[in-house]
Design a protein around this motif. Structure first.
Motif, PDB file in Angstrom:
ATOM      1  N   UNK B 131       0.844  -1.205   0.000  1.00 51.72           N
ATOM      2  CA  UNK B 131       0.000   0.000   0.000  1.00 51.72           C
ATOM      3  C   UNK B 131       0.875   1.249   0.000  1.00 51.72           C
ATOM      4  N   UNK B 132       1.956   1.205   0.802  1.00 50.84           N
ATOM      5  CA  UNK B 132       2.839   2.373   0.887  1.00 50.84           C
ATOM      6  C   UNK B 132       3.434   2.673  -0.480  1.00 50.84           C
ATOM      7  N   UNK B 133       3.879   1.622  -1.163  1.00 47.39           N
ATOM      8  CA  UNK B 133       4.533   1.812  -2.445  1.00 47.39           C
ATOM      9  C   UNK B 133       3.648   2.489  -3.473  1.00 47.39           C
ATOM     10  N   UNK B 134       2.328   2.330  -3.315  1.00 48.38           N
ATOM     11  CA  UNK B 134       1.398   2.935  -4.278  1.00 48.38           C
ATOM     12  C   UNK B 134       1.558   4.452  -4.326  1.00 48.38           C
ATOM     13  N   UNK B 135       1.771   5.055  -3.147  1.00 49.65           N
ATOM     14  CA  UNK B 135       1.641   6.520  -3.095  1.00 49.65           C
ATOM     15  C   UNK B 135       2.764   7.267  -3.791  1.00 49.65           C
ATOM     16  N   UNK B 136       4.037   6.940  -3.484  1.00 48.93           N
ATOM     17  CA  UNK B 136       5.075   7.647  -4.253  1.00 48.93           C
ATOM     18  C   UNK B 136       4.971   7.345  -5.748  1.00 48.93           C
TER      19      UNK B 136
END
Lengths: 177, 463
Positions: B131-136
């Motif tokens: 999920x974190x990787x989606x944002x950047x």
């Protein structure tokens, strides 16, 4: 003549019995011995003389390779392939290369750990004779097995079976190839 | 040590045992594997799974619209170009850290109670990092060109700038995702073998069989396996500390007042573990109740996790205090303004809510009554998750919205698409998590076996 077998498998109820049996089997002089258990048991490793393995060395090599890859990659890009002059600051700005060097050291070491583990254990292994024993499915549940392989120099189908029975296992069975 | 002695010891110390008494190797195996293999998929699995799937659809819609229109659909405007995207990135990646802490650091510290919570905490790490990787990525503007972040021979004749923390982040987060996945998978191998040996359905048997790769529990394999676990734990420990440190470098290397501070790396790592344990708790409390796992994930686990939350919460509190103190002590007008603006500016309510959520309310955890009450713990965990999200929001938005020149000041507010993307990643997270608890053993079976008193070799093997 009987068909050749892979080995003789004794089944035990608990880790203490397995560790004791493993020690007796080693004392008797058998060397092609393997224990199977649903969780790691340090005493069994000791009884079977399993002390060292080469995994840490493989991981060290992986880590060194990763560190070199990380640093040299950044050096090549920042100094040789794509140098950018920003106010005359040095191209080889090593402190800012440390982080990626560190990350790639960890990445390569971790990959070396997993590949090294699989390599040293000979996994993936699509077929292994021990699975021919129906009760062996319990080795991943609550039973403890000790197998003397037929290629052991001291192995004798009859005598070894009798010796294993003397260790008071739940049962002793032959493992087909 | 016999069973009785153990029980006496735990009664004397007044703490519940790690695993409820009465279990055997067979019973823990059956109990954990039956959730995947034999028990009917319960209604309380389907309902959250469907909700998560619906939210995942929201995410896909938000991303599709983002691909069509660009990042302008979000509320990011000059000077606040980071907005919710980076807030969510830091929040998610922080949540992941608790899983690695439980699986790696607590393994090195021989905290064997971790054995019944590490598996699903590691899965949580994996999905939180996804999920974190989606944002950047989505925040890149042209996400389909993300591979430009890696050095590769290209016809454009340009290369990434390795002196930039944003490139460090790419390497840190992708290494973290890879190592977490490896660690998780290696931990699963013996349990996959258990599922292979117990599955009746031919398809399930074949699938688990292929994944278990022929694991047979041989002593010579276990010995290497234990070495590998220790090595992976030793590698993951500095890695997890480095990841949030690198994330904090995204902020501290910039000269923005309120970001440019040496306290950020430890403060970010502590905050990450704080929110991560809160998420483990949010997952563990309903799971143990729904699947009847109270005897494997006992009150002792919840109590211990609450204490880790309390400890990391105090570090976070100390950091808040010192951030303010150093701003004042530095005597720099810009730093003082940044902190004063945080406390009294247009986002003051957010700041004070964050102080309440992260500092004031969790002090209740000092009381054992609170730490052993699952309702309180659940509420507390949600509170910490909210507080840690607000912390990142305050760091990102409040520091950026007052630029150096008053002519460049602005106010940020999220749009419906910010909300949709964030809620969408919650959907993605729970979608993956519920698939995981349905298809893999959510508690490490072989490590729980080692917690049983029967696992100890008792007599007859002296040298």
């Amino acid at each position: 003549m009987k068909t050749p077998i892979y080995g003789l498998m004794a089944e035990f109820e608990n880790p203490t019995a397995l560790a004791a049996a493993a020690r007796h089997v080693r004392e008797k002089g058998y060397r092609r011995v393997e224990a199977y258990s649903p969780f790691p048991i340090e005493e069994v490793n000791e009884a079977l003389g399993l002390h060292h393995n080469r995994l840490p060395l493989i991981v060290l090599c992986g880590g060194i390779l990763g560190g070199l890859t990380g640093y040299l990659m950044q050096y090549y890009v920042a100094v040789i392939d794509f140098p950018i002059n920003i106010g005359g600051r040095p191209l080889h700005s090593w402190p800012s290369f440390i982080i990626i060097t560190f990350e790639l050291t960890i990445l390569f070491s971790a990959l070396a750990t997993v590949l090294g583990l699989l390599g040293l254990c000979g996994l993936p292994m699509p077929y292994h004779p021990v699975f021919n024993l129906p009760r062996f499915a319990l080795a991943s549940r609550d039973r403890f097995f000790l197998c003397i392989e037929a290629r052991d120099p001291l192995f004798d189908r009859h005598d070894t079976a009798e010796f294993l029975s003397s260790l008071r296992p739940r049962e002793v069975s032959e493992v087909a190839h | 040590m016999s069973d009785d002695q153990r029980d006496t010891r735990s009664i004397q110390s007044g703490r519940p045992t790690v695993i409820a008494p009465g279990h055997t190797f067979g019973s823990v195996t059956d109990k954990i594997s039956s959730i995947v293999l034999t028990r009917r998929t319960p209604l309380f699995w389907f309902v959250p799974f469907l909700v998560a799937s619906a939210l995942l659809m929201v995410f896909l819609a938000a991303v599709a619209y983002l691909f069509v229109r660009g990042v302008g659909i979000w509320g990011i405007r000059v000077p606040v170009m980071w907005g919710w995207a980076i807030t969510n990135f830091v929040w998610w990646i922080g949540i992941g850290h608790a899983g690695t802490l439980i699986s790696a650091i607590l393994l090195l510290l021989r905290q064997s109670w971790r054995n019944s919570i590490n598996r699903f905490a590691e899965a949580m790490t994996l999905f939180a990092v996804a999920c974190a990787g989606m944002f950047p990525l989505l925040h890149l503007g042209r996400p389909w060109l993300f591979y430009w972040l890696f050095p590769y021979p290209n016809s454009m004749g340009v290369q990434p700038q390795f002196r930039s923390p944003l490139v460090w982040d790419v390497f840190a987060v992708s290494t973290y995702a890879t190592v977490s996945a490896l660690f998780w998978f290696v931990g699963l191998i013996p349990d996959l073998a258990t599922l292979r040996d117990r599955a009746r359905n031919p398809l399930a048997k074949a699938t688990y069989g292929i994944l278990a790769m022929g694991w047979r529990g041989a002593a010579s394999h276990w010995q290497k396996y234990e070495t590998a676990s220790l090595l992976l734990a030793g590698l993951a420990t500095p890695l997890v500390l480095s990841v949030h440190t690198v994330v904090s470098f995204d902020f501290t290397v910039a000269i923005v007042p309120g970001w440019h501070s040496t306290i950020f790396p430890p403060y970010f790592v502590a905050g990450a573990i704080y929110s991560g344990f809160a998420m483990v708790m949010v997952l563990a409390i309903p799971l143990r109740a729904m699947y009847g796992l109270e005897d494997l994930i006992t009150m002792r686990h919840l109590d211990n996790m609450a204490m880790v939350m309390l400890a990391t919460g105090e570090i976070v509190a100390y950091s808040y205090f010192f951030e303010a103190f150093i701003a004042w002590y530095s005597g720099k007008p810009l730093e003082m303004f940044a902190i004063w603006n945080r406390m009294t500016g247009p986002y003051a309510p957010t700041y004070w809510l964050l102080i309440f959520c992260n500092l004031v309310f969790p002090q209740l955890l000092w009381w054992k009554k609170i730490r052993t009450n699952i309702v309180w713990l659940f509420v507390m965990s949600l509170d910490v998750l909210l507080g840690m999200w607000l912390e990142r929001y305050v760091i990102v938005v409040v520091s950026l919205h007052r630029d150096f020149l008053p002519s460049s000041w602005g106010i940020y507010s999220p749009t419906i698409w910010d909300v949709a993307t964030y809620v969408g990643t919650l959907g993605l997270f729970f979608f993956l998590f519920f698939l995981f608890i349905r298809s893999m053993p959510m508690i490490s079976i072989f490590e729980v076996r080692t917690l049983l008193p029967q696992a100890e070799v008792t007599e007859g093997v002296e040298k």
